[in-house]
Design a protein around this motif. Structure first.
Motif, PDB file in Angstrom:
ATOM      1  N   GLY A  66       0.805  -1.222   0.000  1.00 49.25           N
ATOM      2  CA  GLY A  66       0.000   0.000   0.000  1.00 49.25           C
ATOM      3  C   GLY A  66       0.840   1.275   0.000  1.00 49.25           C
ATOM      4  O   GLY A  66       2.070   1.238   0.018  1.00 49.25           O
ATOM      5  N   ILE A  67       0.110   2.392  -0.034  1.00 50.86           N
ATOM      6  CA  ILE A  67       0.764   3.702  -0.147  1.00 50.86           C
ATOM      7  C   ILE A  67       0.825   4.376   1.225  1.00 50.86           C
ATOM      8  O   ILE A  67      -0.162   4.360   1.969  1.00 50.86           O
ATOM      9  CB  ILE A  67      -0.022   4.570  -1.156  1.00 50.86           C
ATOM     10  CG1 ILE A  67       0.095   3.949  -2.562  1.00 50.86           C
ATOM     11  CG2 ILE A  67       0.460   6.020  -1.149  1.00 50.86           C
ATOM     12  CD1 ILE A  67      -0.585   4.719  -3.668  1.00 50.86           C
ATOM     13  N   LYS A  68       2.001   4.963   1.529  1.00 50.86           N
ATOM     14  CA  LYS A  68       2.128   5.582   2.865  1.00 50.86           C
ATOM     15  C   LYS A  68       1.140   6.742   2.993  1.00 50.86           C
ATOM     16  O   LYS A  68       0.921   7.495   2.044  1.00 50.86           O
ATOM     17  CB  LYS A  68       3.572   6.025   3.144  1.00 50.86           C
ATOM     18  CG  LYS A  68       4.165   6.984   2.159  1.00 50.86           C
ATOM     19  CD  LYS A  68       5.655   7.228   2.462  1.00 50.86           C
ATOM     20  CE  LYS A  68       6.319   7.876   1.256  1.00 50.86           C
ATOM     21  NZ  LYS A  68       7.746   7.816   1.239  1.00 50.86           N
ATOM     22  N   GLY A  69       0.559   6.830   4.180  1.00 53.59           N
ATOM     23  CA  GLY A  69      -0.381   7.928   4.458  1.00 53.59           C
ATOM     24  C   GLY A  69      -1.721   7.795   3.749  1.00 53.59           C
ATOM     25  O   GLY A  69      -2.508   8.736   3.739  1.00 53.59           O
ATOM     26  N   ASP A  70      -1.977   6.634   3.152  1.00 52.10           N
ATOM     27  CA  ASP A  70      -3.246   6.476   2.405  1.00 52.10           C
ATOM     28  C   ASP A  70      -4.437   6.500   3.376  1.00 52.10           C
ATOM     29  O   ASP A  70      -4.303   6.215   4.566  1.00 52.10           O
ATOM     30  CB  ASP A  70      -3.236   5.149   1.620  1.00 52.10           C
ATOM     31  CG  ASP A  70      -4.001   5.243   0.307  1.00 52.10           C
ATOM     32  OD1 ASP A  70      -4.731   6.235   0.127  1.00 52.10           O
ATOM     33  OD2 ASP A  70      -3.866   4.331  -0.537  1.00 52.10           O
ATOM     34  N   THR A  71      -5.599   6.836   2.843  1.00 56.17           N
ATOM     35  CA  THR A  71      -6.836   6.811   3.632  1.00 56.17           C
ATOM     36  C   THR A  71      -7.705   5.660   3.131  1.00 56.17           C
ATOM     37  O   THR A  71      -7.427   5.088   2.073  1.00 56.17           O
ATOM     38  CB  THR A  71      -7.599   8.138   3.462  1.00 56.17           C
ATOM     39  OG1 THR A  71      -7.733   8.363   2.042  1.00 56.17           O
ATOM     40  CG2 THR A  71      -6.854   9.288   4.113  1.00 56.17           C
ATOM     41  N   PHE A  72      -8.730   5.310   3.875  1.00 57.55           N
ATOM     42  CA  PHE A  72      -9.536   4.131   3.538  1.00 57.55           C
ATOM     43  C   PHE A  72     -11.032   4.462   3.474  1.00 57.55           C
ATOM     44  O   PHE A  72     -11.866   3.660   3.848  1.00 57.55           O
ATOM     45  CB  PHE A  72      -9.231   3.004   4.542  1.00 57.55           C
ATOM     46  CG  PHE A  72      -7.837   2.448   4.352  1.00 57.55           C
ATOM     47  CD1 PHE A  72      -7.612   1.359   3.521  1.00 57.55           C
ATOM     48  CD2 PHE A  72      -6.748   3.049   4.958  1.00 57.55           C
ATOM     49  CE1 PHE A  72      -6.319   0.870   3.309  1.00 57.55           C
ATOM     50  CE2 PHE A  72      -5.455   2.577   4.752  1.00 57.55           C
ATOM     51  CZ  PHE A  72      -5.242   1.481   3.929  1.00 57.55           C
ATOM     52  N   HIS A  73     -11.344   5.657   2.981  1.00 58.76           N
ATOM     53  CA  HIS A  73     -12.756   6.078   2.936  1.00 58.76           C
ATOM     54  C   HIS A  73     -13.589   5.181   2.032  1.00 58.76           C
ATOM     55  O   HIS A  73     -14.708   4.797   2.363  1.00 58.76           O
ATOM     56  CB  HIS A  73     -12.858   7.538   2.453  1.00 58.76           C
ATOM     57  CG  HIS A  73     -12.104   8.483   3.335  1.00 58.76           C
ATOM     58  ND1 HIS A  73     -12.365   8.614   4.678  1.00 58.76           N
ATOM     59  CD2 HIS A  73     -11.065   9.320   3.071  1.00 58.76           C
ATOM     60  CE1 HIS A  73     -11.538   9.501   5.206  1.00 58.76           C
ATOM     61  NE2 HIS A  73     -10.735   9.933   4.256  1.00 58.76           N
ATOM     62  N   PHE A  74     -13.036   4.839   0.858  1.00 60.18           N
ATOM     63  CA  PHE A  74     -13.779   4.000  -0.088  1.00 60.18           C
ATOM     64  C   PHE A  74     -14.091   2.646   0.544  1.00 60.18           C
ATOM     65  O   PHE A  74     -15.239   2.183   0.530  1.00 60.18           O
ATOM     66  CB  PHE A  74     -12.947   3.818  -1.375  1.00 60.18           C
ATOM     67  CG  PHE A  74     -13.578   2.896  -2.389  1.00 60.18           C
ATOM     68  CD1 PHE A  74     -14.550   3.357  -3.264  1.00 60.18           C
ATOM     69  CD2 PHE A  74     -13.206   1.552  -2.472  1.00 60.18           C
ATOM     70  CE1 PHE A  74     -15.140   2.498  -4.195  1.00 60.18           C
ATOM     71  CE2 PHE A  74     -13.790   0.696  -3.396  1.00 60.18           C
ATOM     72  CZ  PHE A  74     -14.752   1.179  -4.262  1.00 60.18           C
ATOM     73  N   LEU A  75     -13.070   2.045   1.162  1.00 56.56           N
ATOM     74  CA  LEU A  75     -13.248   0.720   1.757  1.00 56.56           C
ATOM     75  C   LEU A  75     -14.307   0.766   2.876  1.00 56.56           C
ATOM     76  O   LEU A  75     -15.174  -0.113   2.956  1.00 56.56           O
ATOM     77  CB  LEU A  75     -11.905   0.232   2.320  1.00 56.56           C
ATOM     78  CG  LEU A  75     -11.835  -1.241   2.670  1.00 56.56           C
ATOM     79  CD1 LEU A  75     -11.859  -2.106   1.417  1.00 56.56           C
ATOM     80  CD2 LEU A  75     -10.562  -1.562   3.458  1.00 56.56           C
ATOM     81  N   ASN A  76     -14.237   1.804   3.699  1.00 59.55           N
ATOM     82  CA  ASN A  76     -15.210   1.925   4.795  1.00 59.55           C
ATOM     83  C   ASN A  76     -16.633   2.086   4.264  1.00 59.55           C
ATOM     84  O   ASN A  76     -17.586   1.532   4.823  1.00 59.55           O
ATOM     85  CB  ASN A  76     -14.851   3.116   5.694  1.00 59.55           C
ATOM     86  CG  ASN A  76     -13.566   2.843   6.459  1.00 59.55           C
ATOM     87  OD1 ASN A  76     -13.204   1.678   6.673  1.00 59.55           O
ATOM     88  ND2 ASN A  76     -12.844   3.880   6.836  1.00 59.55           N
ATOM     89  N   MET A  77     -16.754   2.822   3.182  1.00 57.67           N
ATOM     90  CA  MET A  77     -18.095   3.070   2.634  1.00 57.67           C
ATOM     91  C   MET A  77     -18.667   1.798   1.996  1.00 57.67           C
ATOM     92  O   MET A  77     -19.839   1.468   2.214  1.00 57.67           O
ATOM     93  CB  MET A  77     -18.011   4.211   1.602  1.00 57.67           C
ATOM     94  CG  MET A  77     -19.338   4.822   1.264  1.00 57.67           C
ATOM     95  SD  MET A  77     -20.098   5.607   2.718  1.00 57.67           S
ATOM     96  CE  MET A  77     -21.748   5.867   2.118  1.00 57.67           C
TER      97      MET A  77
END
Ligand code: GDP
Length: 310
Positions: A66-77
């Motif tokens: 994965g990419i450093k500092g990435d967020t997971f908004h899509f996955l959570n949604m």
């Protein structure tokens, strides 16, 4: 030019060390694609992704995916919508899978899509998928047979392995550039990757193993096993499952006839004589890459033993 056969962790750490010593333009990595799978309709290639992120300076090196500092908004949604979330894809990572999938839909081969991603991200190392044909790893366990990601990520690699198969491998062809990268290399490195499910499929693509056997250049492997355990990942469980001893001797036996020399850890020096009976030279050193200095030191020794110093 140096060619490295690679999975997505150990070999890439070595590549980081190598890049202190050799130019990226003179480095080729041939990457396992037998873990590739479709995730929500997108083409995901875990080992290619890790290679690309690492060489673009984007990788989350703590997790080594994965990419450093990435967020997971899509996955959570999508989880709220009822989709499974055991395979973690960050938002920026998602963009890579989306873009690759679009390129492939437009008619790009995996090699071309990879080259395009590398060009956009300014990567000078040549990253080659092992094949453009689909090869899929299935792990047979006591609890059933699972696609590799399901065995390793969803089920956490806990099920006792009974065997491994690579669907589609007999029909696969080496991707363009792979055979040439071996034949034209000044040295070939089989990196410290999982010998069963990372290097195994690369060598299983028809003609890659034969090319390595025949090529008249020095070939060195770095063992991914120290004492009787891998440094990370499921290699121990997988080696046992295919009936191979979990040790640097077991690794050497898989590569018999293919490599001239194996690097093993200082603590495994006692295996030297038994490995030599396989017709493989042994070099003992520290093979655990905990930091940048370890990576560089190991890379220096490998380049020296390959006789490829400039
Ligand atoms: P995967 O695609 O993430 O499974 O990655 P690889 O197959 O490339 O790497 C997994 C292997 O790397 C495991 O078998 C580890 O034992 C090995 N490995 C990880 N870190 C190191 C290290 O620092 N030194 C060595 N020698 N092997 C390592």
């Amino acid at each position: 030019m140096i060619t490295v056969l690679s999975g997505g962790t150990g070999s890439l750490k070595l590549v980081q060390g190598l890049l202190n010593l050799i130019k990226p333009e003179e480095t080729t990595i041939v990457v396992n694609t037998a873990d590739d799978f479709e995730w929500l309709g997108l083409y995901v290639s875990p080992d290619l992704d890790t290679s690309i992120y690492l060489l673009a300076g984007l990788l989350d090196e703590n997790k080594f995916w994965g990419i450093k500092g990435d967020t997971f908004h899509f996955l959570n949604m999508i989880k709220r919508y009822g989709y499974e979330d055991w395979f973690s894809v960050g938002d920026r990572d998602l963009a890579t899978h989306f873009h690759r999938t679009m390129l492939i839909k437009k008619g790009y081969t995996l090699t071309e899509a990879t080259a395009s991603l590398c060009h956009t991200l300014n990567i000078k190392v040549k990253i080659l998928p092992m094949s453009n044909e689909k090869v899929s790893t299935f792990v047979k366990t006591e609890k059933g047979t699972f696609p590799f990601q399901e065995f390793w990520v969803k089920r956490k690699g806990k099920d006792k392995v009974l065997g491994v198969k690579f669907e589609g491998i007999k029909e696969a062809k080496p991707a363009p550039g792979v055979i040439e990268s071996i034949n034209k290399a000044d040295g070939v490195i089989i990196g410290p990757s999982n010998p069963v499910t990372s290097i195994g499929p690369i060598l299983g693509v028809p003609s890659i193993r034969e090319t390595l056997e025949d090529v008249n250049v020095k070939k060195i492997c770095i063992s991914p096993i120290v004492s009787s355990e891998p440094i990370s990942g499921p290699a121990g469980n997988l080696l046992r499952g295919i009936g191979v001893e979990v040790s640097s001797f077991g690794v050497a036996s898989i590569y018999q006839g293919l490599i001239d020399e194996i690097f093993i850890d200082n603590c495994d020096e006692a295996l030297t004589e038994s490995i030599k009976t396989l017709g493989i030279k042994v070099f003992c050193t520290n093979i655990i890459m905990r930091n940048e200095e370890d990576k560089m030191n190991l890379a220096k020794l490998v380049i020296k033993r390959l006789g490829a110093e400039k």
